[in-house]
Design an enzyme around this catalytic site. Sequence first.
Site, PDB file in Angstrom:
ATOM      1  CE1 TYR A  20      -4.226  -1.605   0.125  1.00  0.00           C
ATOM      2  CE2 TYR A  20      -2.948  -3.255   1.302  1.00  0.00           C
ATOM      3  CZ  TYR A  20      -4.095  -2.885   0.617  1.00  0.00           C
ATOM      4  OH  TYR A  20      -5.090  -3.797   0.413  1.00  0.00           O
ATOM      5  CE1 TYR A 148      -6.965  -6.343   3.520  1.00  0.00           C
ATOM      6  CE2 TYR A 148      -6.097  -8.116   4.883  1.00  0.00           C
ATOM      7  CZ  TYR A 148      -6.018  -7.321   3.752  1.00  0.00           C
ATOM      8  OH  TYR A 148      -5.006  -7.521   2.836  1.00  0.00           O
ATOM      9  CG  ASP A 249     -10.077 -14.428   7.309  1.00  0.00           C
ATOM     10  OD1 ASP A 249      -9.057 -14.933   7.827  1.00  0.00           O
ATOM     11  OD2 ASP A 249     -10.033 -13.539   6.442  1.00  0.00           O
ATOM     12  CE  LYS A 278      -1.927 -10.921   8.522  1.00  0.00           C
ATOM     13  NZ  LYS A 278      -3.225 -10.703   7.857  1.00  0.00           N
TER      14      LYS A 278
HETATM   15  C1  LIG Z   1      -3.770 -10.727   6.568  1.00  0.00           C
HETATM   16  C2  LIG Z   1      -5.129 -11.270   6.410  1.00  0.00           C
HETATM   17  C3  LIG Z   1      -5.539 -11.912   5.222  1.00  0.00           C
HETATM   18  C4  LIG Z   1      -4.660 -11.995   4.004  1.00  0.00           C
HETATM   19  O1  LIG Z   1      -3.505 -12.750   4.219  1.00  0.00           O
HETATM   20  P1  LIG Z   1      -2.240 -12.548   3.263  1.00  0.00           P
HETATM   21  O2  LIG Z   1      -1.286 -13.609   3.714  1.00  0.00           O
HETATM   22  O3  LIG Z   1      -1.748 -11.154   3.484  1.00  0.00           O
HETATM   23  O4  LIG Z   1      -2.715 -12.759   1.859  1.00  0.00           O
HETATM   24  C5  LIG Z   1      -6.824 -12.415   5.183  1.00  0.00           C
HETATM   25  N1  LIG Z   1      -7.653 -12.334   6.238  1.00  0.00           N
HETATM   26  C6  LIG Z   1      -7.291 -11.743   7.394  1.00  0.00           C
HETATM   27  C7  LIG Z   1      -8.248 -11.715   8.541  1.00  0.00           C
HETATM   28  C8  LIG Z   1      -6.026 -11.178   7.514  1.00  0.00           C
HETATM   29  O5  LIG Z   1      -5.679 -10.561   8.663  1.00  0.00           O
END
Ligand SMILES: *Cc1c(COP(=O)(O)O)cnc(C)c1O
Length: 432
Positions: A20, A148, A249, A278
């Site tokens: 970004y 997100y 997620d 992550k």
């Molecule tokens: C960081 C994140 C993603 C995306 O993961 P990347 O490895 O950056 O593609 C998706 N969902 C959530 C909740 C995130 O924090």
Amino acid sequence: MDKIHTNDIEFDQQHIWHPYTSMTKPLPAYKVTRAEGVTITLETGEQLIDGMASWWSVVHGYNHPEINQAMHAQIDAVSHVMFGGLTHQPAIDLCRRLIAMTPDGLDKVFIADSGSVAVEVAIKMALQYWHSKGKPEKSKLMTVHGGYHGDTFAAMSVCDPVNGMHQLFQGFMAKSVFAPKPKQGFDQPWDEQDSIVLEQLFATHHQQIAAFIIEPIVQGAGGMRFYHPQYLKQCRLLCDKYDVLLIADEIATGFGRTGKLFACEHANVSPDILCLGKALTGGYLTLAATLCTKEIADTISQGEAGVFMHGPTFMGNPLACSAANASLALLSAGDWQHQVASIESTLQALYTLSDHPDVADVRVLGAIGVVEMKRPVDTASIQAHFVKMGVWIRPFGKLVYIMPPYVISQDELLTLIQAIKQVIEFSDIWAE
Ligand SMILES: *Cc1c(COP(=O)(O)O)cnc(C)c1O
């Protein structure tokens, strides 16, 4: 030496995209030469206490001897083989661990390359599932504002439409159904209003909705908000009632960050599909996973394609899996529980900022501490102050927040908190 350094930074600014970031007015990037434990060392010699865990991922600290050792051993055996037609111990061990540790019912694992890809995979699973069930009209997604889920297109379509600047991509991107942000905070009294609005949307749209996707309890990059566990329970109930799949997620929240191993546990909820990423490799390599129920996997497999339509080149990369196995072994030793609890109690010191005239809100959950300012801060200047104070904290928008590696000491954490208290007194930290 100094000249080389200058040239590298100039090259970086002129030629390398950072996340970004503008290519014409890039923010300065600090050059790192080492990282060890919770300390990031810059080429210029400064040592910074890390408050970011490299975006939620480095939970056991940098340069961890056991993760290093596991990866060295794996490099000497096999760094990569294709996953089509071949398999290997690191992937098998990893999937065993994930099935055992995640909420009930999730026993099929798709190993993906990154969080965004894990979300794409989850969405494709939901779409293929309904197609196989003879309901191809269930082809949209529903979610909440303020979320997100990553930067690829399907993931973007369920990110907050304002933060994610959906208007830039509108001709191309799928249109999702958005519920309001969950209003009740984690500790606030529960208010039925939140779920009444949600139910109206389910009632109106469910015939077109394949899945409802949400970050359990903590909305991360979309605003660092912590919502009421009852809301997540309602999501589960409404998904069951209206025949919609629930995708959790947990890419940011998974592996202990919120004080539970998975944030779904705050509400005692099992999703139909779970995304992890992550912290999965302890922050060593990019790796993610999408887990689903047997019913979803079986239904997809009985559908028109007979297979799940996804298979990345580096799927199940052994080196990444070996890092993940070492990281999960450290987690299963259990220290994270008292580490996160003790971070949470030390972070309470942030609440003394609640009365500060420039502070809108302070919130703490698990190993996450957030100071929400009343207006946006200037990332470059605030970051420079932090570096001078010997800490690595990178705010965005109105949010000054920390989520340190679990191994941070109390003194180091107090230094981070002190730095936040100091920095908000400076006059040049505001974005214009
Ligand atoms: C960081 C994140 C993603 C995306 O993961 P990347 O490895 O950056 O593609 C998706 N969902 C959530 C909740 C995130 O924090």
